[in-house]
Design an enzyme around this catalytic site. Structure first.
Site, PDB file in Angstrom:
ATOM      1  N   ASP A  51       0.844  -1.205   0.000  1.00 42.04           N
ATOM      2  CA  ASP A  51       0.000   0.000   0.000  1.00 42.04           C
ATOM      3  C   ASP A  51       0.878   1.253   0.000  1.00 42.04           C
ATOM      4  O   ASP A  51       0.380   2.378  -0.083  1.00 42.04           O
ATOM      5  CB  ASP A  51      -1.021  -0.009   1.148  1.00 42.04           C
ATOM      6  CG  ASP A  51      -0.377  -0.041   2.519  1.00 42.04           C
ATOM      7  OD1 ASP A  51       0.863  -0.115   2.608  1.00 42.04           O
ATOM      8  OD2 ASP A  51      -1.116   0.011   3.528  1.00 42.04           O
ATOM      9  N   SER A  52       2.208   1.053   0.024  1.00 39.02           N
ATOM     10  CA  SER A  52       3.139   2.165  -0.212  1.00 39.02           C
ATOM     11  C   SER A  52       2.857   2.810  -1.566  1.00 39.02           C
ATOM     12  O   SER A  52       3.315   3.919  -1.841  1.00 39.02           O
ATOM     13  CB  SER A  52       4.593   1.682  -0.149  1.00 39.02           C
ATOM     14  OG  SER A  52       4.780   0.569  -1.002  1.00 39.02           O
ATOM     15  N   ASP A  90      -0.934  -6.219  -0.163  1.00 33.75           N
ATOM     16  CA  ASP A  90      -1.296  -5.609   1.119  1.00 33.75           C
ATOM     17  C   ASP A  90      -2.796  -5.466   1.257  1.00 33.75           C
ATOM     18  O   ASP A  90      -3.479  -5.056   0.311  1.00 33.75           O
ATOM     19  CB  ASP A  90      -0.710  -4.180   1.178  1.00 33.75           C
ATOM     20  CG  ASP A  90       0.425  -4.068   2.156  1.00 33.75           C
ATOM     21  OD1 ASP A  90       0.512  -4.867   3.103  1.00 33.75           O
ATOM     22  OD2 ASP A  90       1.247  -3.145   1.954  1.00 33.75           O
ATOM     23  N   LYS A 119      -0.943  -9.578   2.974  1.00 37.02           N
ATOM     24  CA  LYS A 119      -0.187  -9.067   4.125  1.00 37.02           C
ATOM     25  C   LYS A 119      -1.079  -8.100   4.907  1.00 37.02           C
ATOM     26  O   LYS A 119      -1.770  -7.270   4.318  1.00 37.02           O
ATOM     27  CB  LYS A 119       1.089  -8.352   3.655  1.00 37.02           C
ATOM     28  CG  LYS A 119       1.870  -7.691   4.788  1.00 37.02           C
ATOM     29  CD  LYS A 119       3.247  -7.294   4.355  1.00 37.02           C
ATOM     30  CE  LYS A 119       3.373  -5.966   3.651  1.00 37.02           C
ATOM     31  NZ  LYS A 119       2.903  -4.777   4.396  1.00 37.02           N
ATOM     32  N   GLU A 121      -1.085  -5.480   8.378  1.00 39.51           N
ATOM     33  CA  GLU A 121      -0.402  -4.823   9.495  1.00 39.51           C
ATOM     34  C   GLU A 121      -1.181  -5.205  10.744  1.00 39.51           C
ATOM     35  O   GLU A 121      -2.341  -4.814  10.904  1.00 39.51           O
ATOM     36  CB  GLU A 121      -0.371  -3.307   9.275  1.00 39.51           C
ATOM     37  CG  GLU A 121       0.487  -2.935   8.077  1.00 39.51           C
ATOM     38  CD  GLU A 121       0.653  -1.441   7.883  1.00 39.51           C
ATOM     39  OE1 GLU A 121       0.301  -0.652   8.782  1.00 39.51           O
ATOM     40  OE2 GLU A 121       1.145  -1.057   6.808  1.00 39.51           O
ATOM     41  N   GLU A 188       9.161  -4.316  10.218  1.00 44.20           N
ATOM     42  CA  GLU A 188       9.578  -3.015   9.667  1.00 44.20           C
ATOM     43  C   GLU A 188      10.129  -2.131  10.780  1.00 44.20           C
ATOM     44  O   GLU A 188       9.465  -1.920  11.814  1.00 44.20           O
ATOM     45  CB  GLU A 188       8.375  -2.332   8.983  1.00 44.20           C
ATOM     46  CG  GLU A 188       8.745  -0.944   8.434  1.00 44.20           C
ATOM     47  CD  GLU A 188       7.737  -0.379   7.440  1.00 44.20           C
ATOM     48  OE1 GLU A 188       6.771  -1.069   7.093  1.00 44.20           O
ATOM     49  OE2 GLU A 188       7.957   0.780   7.025  1.00 44.20           O
TER      50      GLU A 188
HETATM   51  O1  KIV Z   1       3.552  -1.108   1.671  1.00 43.80           O
HETATM   52  C1  KIV Z   1       4.724  -1.496   1.578  1.00 43.80           C
HETATM   53  O2  KIV Z   1       5.415  -1.279   0.588  1.00 43.80           O
HETATM   54  C2  KIV Z   1       5.282  -2.247   2.680  1.00 43.80           C
HETATM   55  C3  KIV Z   1       6.777  -2.366   2.697  1.00 43.80           C
HETATM   56  C4  KIV Z   1       7.361  -1.154   3.322  1.00 43.80           C
HETATM   57  C5  KIV Z   1       7.229  -3.590   3.354  1.00 43.80           C
HETATM   58  O3  KIV Z   1       4.593  -2.687   3.553  1.00 43.80           O
END
Ligand code: KIV
Length: 271
Positions: A51-52, A90, A119, A121, A188
């Site tokens: 989600d970056s 994500d 993934k 959080e 992280e």
């Molecule tokens: O969203 C993302 O790119 C991430 C990385 C920083 C691991 O979670």
């Protein structure tokens, strides 16, 4: 297609084997088909549609506004460039608040987007949600340490687990997530010694970003290794395009540095 693509497809089983054999896992983020193809050809084991993308693609100030529709769109695009890499996606902010919502959105990422793993959080309160996803057959990566979706709660992007109490609680959380069936962990911005302890304690692969050299694998944001991120490059990252003639060469160098244990160096880690 480069020589690396004669390699077998990366799966949850092969990630476990890599941990058992002490082979480092090289991971990068990707958000579209063209970059995914280059990174897959370069031998990157895991591609994360992070989600970056909210920050590096959409130009937002944080990942908080990223939606599940954004994630499905970019995951589907990235999947078209994937050949051998494992594709992780994500689950964005507020997309897994209940078991029902988590199941619906994980299904979208896998069925519409083509992700092989999702993934999240995670906090301790979400162990039940992880267990429910695992029971439904969804491969899960649990993201601990700095959780950028909680930036407004954390008050900034800071290294997590620095004092003894928060370090112990992260270790316990990692063990609980493994017991709940998570297939891997992502740490992280965690002190290198704590990340090493977590990696030795759990049996599942641990991928680090700003978590020192002793995790089972490394991940970086693609735009950081290409030197095109807005603002200052994070301490834990490195510009791999510098001195290389192409994106493919930069990614190949990153993969070989991770595999050889050359990246990250002490200067990329936190105490
Ligand atoms: O969203 C993302 O790119 C991430 C990385 C920083 C691991 O979670």
């Amino acid at each position: 297609m480069s020589v690396h693509n004669t390699r077998p497809r990366t799966t949850v089983t092969s990630l476990n084997k890599m941990k058992a054999e002490g082979q480092k896992i090289a991971c990068l983020t990707a958000y579209d088909a063209s970059f995914a193809e280059q990174l897959d050809d370069a031998g990157v084991d895991v591609l994360l549609v992070g989600d970056s993308l909210g920050m590096v693609v959409q130009g937002l100030d944080s990942t908080v506004p990223v939606t599940i529709d954004d994630m499905v769109y970019h995951t589907r695009a990235t999947a078209r460039g994937v050949n051998k890499s494992l594709l992780m996606a994500d689950m964005p902010f507020m997309s897994f608040c209940t078991e029902e919502q988590a199941l619906t959105n994980a299904a979208r990422l896998m069925q519409e987007g083509g992700a092989h793993m999702v993934k999240l959080e995670t906090t301790e309160g979400q162990i039940g949600i992880i267990r429910r996803l695992v029971d439904a057959g969804v491969p899960v990566c649990a993201h601990l340490g700095l959780r950028p979706q909680s930036v407004h709660k954390l008050g900034g992007y800071r290294v997590q687990g620095r004092d003894a109490e928060s370090g112990e609680s992260m270790l316990k959380e990692a063990v609980a997530l493994e017991e709940a069936g998570a297939d891997c962990l992502l740490l992280e911005c965690v002190p290198a010694a704590l990340a090493a302890r977590i990696t030795q304690t759990v049996g599942i692969p641990v991928i680090g970003i700003g978590a020192g050299a002793d995790t089972d694998g490394q991940i970086l944001v693609l735009y950081d290794i290409l030197g095109i991120s807005k603002g200052k490059r994070p301490k834990f990252s490195k510009d791999y395009l510098h001195g290389q003639g192409s994106v493919l060469a930069a990614a190949e160098r990153y993969v070989s540095d991770v595999k050889a244990g050359v990246f990250p160096a002490a200067e990329h880690s936190f105490e």
